[in-house]
Design a protein around this motif. Structure first.
Motif, PDB file in Angstrom:
ATOM      1  N   THR A  84     -13.505   6.260   4.833  1.00 20.59           N
ATOM      2  CA  THR A  84     -13.221   6.641   3.442  1.00 20.59           C
ATOM      3  C   THR A  84     -12.297   7.866   3.460  1.00 20.59           C
ATOM      4  OG1 THR A  84     -15.095   8.158   3.385  1.00 20.59           O
ATOM      5  CG2 THR A  84     -15.516   5.869   2.715  1.00 20.59           C
ATOM      6  N   LYS A  85     -11.862   8.239   2.279  1.00 24.60           N
ATOM      7  CA  LYS A  85     -11.028   9.448   2.164  1.00 24.60           C
ATOM      8  C   LYS A  85     -11.767  10.653   2.731  1.00 24.60           C
ATOM      9  CE  LYS A  85     -11.299  11.770  -1.506  1.00 24.60           C
ATOM     10  NZ  LYS A  85     -11.341  12.202  -2.912  1.00 24.60           N
ATOM     11  N   GLU A 117      -7.577  -2.660   3.909  1.00 27.44           N
ATOM     12  CA  GLU A 117      -7.849  -1.268   3.508  1.00 27.44           C
ATOM     13  C   GLU A 117      -7.794  -1.137   1.981  1.00 27.44           C
ATOM     14  OE1 GLU A 117      -6.845  -1.185   7.720  1.00 27.44           O
ATOM     15  OE2 GLU A 117      -5.787  -2.084   6.026  1.00 27.44           O
ATOM     16  N   ILE A 118      -6.835  -1.828   1.358  1.00 32.71           N
ATOM     17  CA  ILE A 118      -6.714  -1.755  -0.103  1.00 32.71           C
ATOM     18  C   ILE A 118      -7.937  -2.393  -0.762  1.00 32.71           C
ATOM     19  CG2 ILE A 118      -5.381  -2.612  -2.090  1.00 32.71           C
ATOM     20  CD1 ILE A 118      -2.866  -2.301  -0.328  1.00 32.71           C
ATOM     21  N   GLU A 119      -8.337  -3.529  -0.212  1.00 37.12           N
ATOM     22  CA  GLU A 119      -9.489  -4.252  -0.758  1.00 37.12           C
ATOM     23  C   GLU A 119     -10.766  -3.430  -0.661  1.00 37.12           C
ATOM     24  OE1 GLU A 119     -12.037  -8.261   0.252  1.00 37.12           O
ATOM     25  OE2 GLU A 119      -9.888  -8.261   0.784  1.00 37.12           O
ATOM     26  N   LYS A 120     -10.979  -2.775   0.486  1.00 40.44           N
ATOM     27  CA  LYS A 120     -12.218  -2.005   0.720  1.00 40.44           C
ATOM     28  C   LYS A 120     -12.115  -0.550   0.241  1.00 40.44           C
ATOM     29  CE  LYS A 120     -13.795  -4.738   4.678  1.00 40.44           C
ATOM     30  NZ  LYS A 120     -14.146  -4.742   6.119  1.00 40.44           N
ATOM     31  N   LYS A 121     -10.929  -0.172  -0.249  1.00 36.38           N
ATOM     32  CA  LYS A 121     -10.681   1.205  -0.690  1.00 36.38           C
ATOM     33  C   LYS A 121     -10.978   2.205   0.430  1.00 36.38           C
ATOM     34  CE  LYS A 121     -11.445   0.240  -5.596  1.00 36.38           C
ATOM     35  NZ  LYS A 121     -12.165   0.571  -6.818  1.00 36.38           N
ATOM     36  N   LYS A 163      -0.762   3.822  -2.215  1.00 38.02           N
ATOM     37  CA  LYS A 163      -1.976   4.367  -1.586  1.00 38.02           C
ATOM     38  C   LYS A 163      -1.601   5.363  -0.479  1.00 38.02           C
ATOM     39  CE  LYS A 163      -6.411   2.659   0.327  1.00 38.02           C
ATOM     40  NZ  LYS A 163      -7.315   3.197  -0.702  1.00 38.02           N
ATOM     41  N   GLY A 213       0.777  -1.247   0.000  1.00 36.36           N
ATOM     42  CA  GLY A 213       0.000   0.000   0.000  1.00 36.36           C
ATOM     43  C   GLY A 213       0.799   1.282   0.000  1.00 36.36           C
ATOM     44  N   TYR A 238      -9.390   3.478   4.704  1.00 33.94           N
ATOM     45  CA  TYR A 238      -8.200   3.682   5.515  1.00 33.94           C
ATOM     46  C   TYR A 238      -8.574   3.464   6.988  1.00 33.94           C
ATOM     47  CZ  TYR A 238      -6.961   6.340   1.323  1.00 33.94           C
ATOM     48  OH  TYR A 238      -6.744   6.727   0.024  1.00 33.94           O
ATOM     49  N   GLU A 245      -0.734   8.588  -2.105  1.00 34.79           N
ATOM     50  CA  GLU A 245      -1.979   9.218  -2.583  1.00 34.79           C
ATOM     51  C   GLU A 245      -2.698   9.961  -1.459  1.00 34.79           C
ATOM     52  OE1 GLU A 245      -6.357   7.804  -4.239  1.00 34.79           O
ATOM     53  OE2 GLU A 245      -4.667   6.409  -4.392  1.00 34.79           O
TER      54      GLU A 245
END
Length: 438
Positions: free
Chosen positions: A429-430, A409-413, A363, A360, A415, A366
């Motif tokens: 979420t973001k 976290e990567i799978e569910k998009k 990510k 990640g 954090y 990002e």
């Protein structure tokens, strides 16, 4: 291979270096002072640290000249600035036609003095100055605004228990004029300046050795013993009924300054008239100021200054009166630190440390960019370390939050945001992260 000759790392005596948590606090104080000066409409000014010795030393002499760091570069004789006032005088004379008067400027910068290094005294230190310069004349109301700026500055720095002491040099000059002892004024003021340390009896003895009559010593004692509230002191000064014109002018100016200090909403407990303040015998000509933290008078004045009549006389024929003050920030910081008065110290500027769990990193970059775009200071832990070391880093620097990125976290998009103080974790979420940290 030749062995490297290592030199012991050491800092020169009289030069201050701080650990990061202290440097953060120092910078916060500096920025608070800067913002307060700008709140009053003062313009930023920078002058070179190195000047031509001929320019810088135009007025210097005695002890000042002995303390200046001078050196040669080729055929040029150069010196490091020893205060911010002489560079200001040069600056105003040089750019006179480009400035708008009254010229209100502030400067925050390092100055250098080769004096004996001692506790709380440095050879390299920050000064935070403001000055208001007039072109031919300058209203006395400017003298009254200065205590308001001191008041707001120290309130903004988190202090409430301080007192701004105000006097007028013309009152002291008028006293000596009235007693016909103006020729001994400098020596008398040096003795009077010892009053708090040696007491009135010892001061009287030294004045007698100076050749003053018993009558004049009594008059000086009566003057120094004037006490009461600000208004009572002014009333008692009027009751002296001195005929000296300079005394009358000084008293008139002091009354005007006190009137407007109150209009500028400086609290009564934060200012007083102190008739013993002289300051800069060969420089200040009118209103003078000293500021003390109550209960910590041993530190000395933490902000001082006053009115002067001819700022740039060594550089121009123009009459440029002014009024200003200076805060010696390095010395103030040292004393506050020694007294344990710097209680809020941060170990990091970051609000968030972004930690990846072996995956990640892209990510992490990002979300780091997104946080910075929203003015949230953050950093990414990039080293290949065990998870315990990653969290220890955030803990050691007291970073309040971590963002954790792993496979889930990567799978569910999303954090994981962890509050490092409470240990509470949330999957967000973001937008949720921004809402929580914004």
């Amino acid at each position: 291979m030749e062995e490297i000759k290592r030199v012991e790392p050491r800092t020169l005596s009289g030069f201050m270096e701080l650990l990061p948590q202290d440097q953060i606090k120092f910078n916060e104080m500096l920025e608070t002072i800067r913002k307060t000066y700008e709140l009053y409409g003062f313009l930023p000014q920078e002058t070179p640290i190195i000047e031509s010795s001929e320019v810088l030393l135009a007025k210097a002499g005695g002890e000042t000249e002995k303390q200046i760091y001078s050196f040669k570069k080729g055929d040029k004789d150069l010196s490091l600035r020893f205060d911010l006032t002489v560079p200001l005088a040069k600056y105003v004379a040089e750019y006179y036609n480009d400035l708008t008067f009254p010229y209100r400027r502030y400067q925050v910068g390092k100055v250098f003095r080769g004096e004996r290094a001692q506790k709380g005294r440095y050879r390299e230190f920050y000064q935070c100055d403001i000055d208001i310069i007039g072109d031919g004349k300058l209203s006395i109301i400017n003298d009254a605004e200065i205590p308001s700026i001191i008041y707001t500055t120290f309130k903004n720095l988190g202090f409430s228990n301080f007192v701004i002491k105000i006097n007028n040099r013309k009152i002291l000059n008028g006293l000596f004029d009235e007693l016909n002892i103006s020729d001994k004024m400098t020596e008398i003021l040096i003795i009077v300046d010892k009053l708090e340390k040696i007491g009135m009896d010892a001061v009287k003895e030294e004045l007698k050795k100076l050749g003053l009559t018993d009558e004049n010593i009594l008059k000086i004692e009566e003057f120094l013993n004037i006490n009461g509230t600000t208004d009572e002191k002014i009333t008692k000064l009027k009751e002296l009924k001195f005929s000296s014109d300079i005394f009358k002018k000084g008293l008139e100016e002091l009354e005007e300054v006190i009137k407007y200090v109150r209009l500028f909403k400086v609290e009564e407990e934060n200012f007083m008239v102190d008739l013993t303040i002289a300051r800069g015998l060969d420089y200040y000509t009118g209103t003078v100021y000293e500021t003390n933290l109550k209960g910590y008078e041993s530190i000395g004045s933490v902000c001082s200054g006053g009115r002067y009549e001819n700022l740039a006389g060594y550089y121009t024929k123009k009459d440029l009166p002014g009024v200003g003050i200076s805060i010696g920030l390095t010395r103030l910081f040292y004393n506050l630190k020694e007294l344990g008065l710097l209680t809020t110290k941060k170990k990091s500027i970051s609000k968030v440390d972004i930690i990846t769990m072996g995956v990640g990193l892209e990510k992490a970059v990002e979300i780091s960019n997104i946080l910075r775009e929203n003015n949230i200071p953050n950093e990414i832990y990039k080293e290949e370390s065990k998870i315990k070391a990653k969290f220890s880093y955030a803990n050691n620097l007291e970073i309040p939050y971590t963002i954790i990125i792993g496979e889930e976290e990567i799978e569910k998009k999303m954090y994981t945001l962890k509050n490092m103080e409470t240990g509470e974790q949330e999957l967000l979420t973001k937008d949720g992260i921004l809402e929580k940290l914004g």
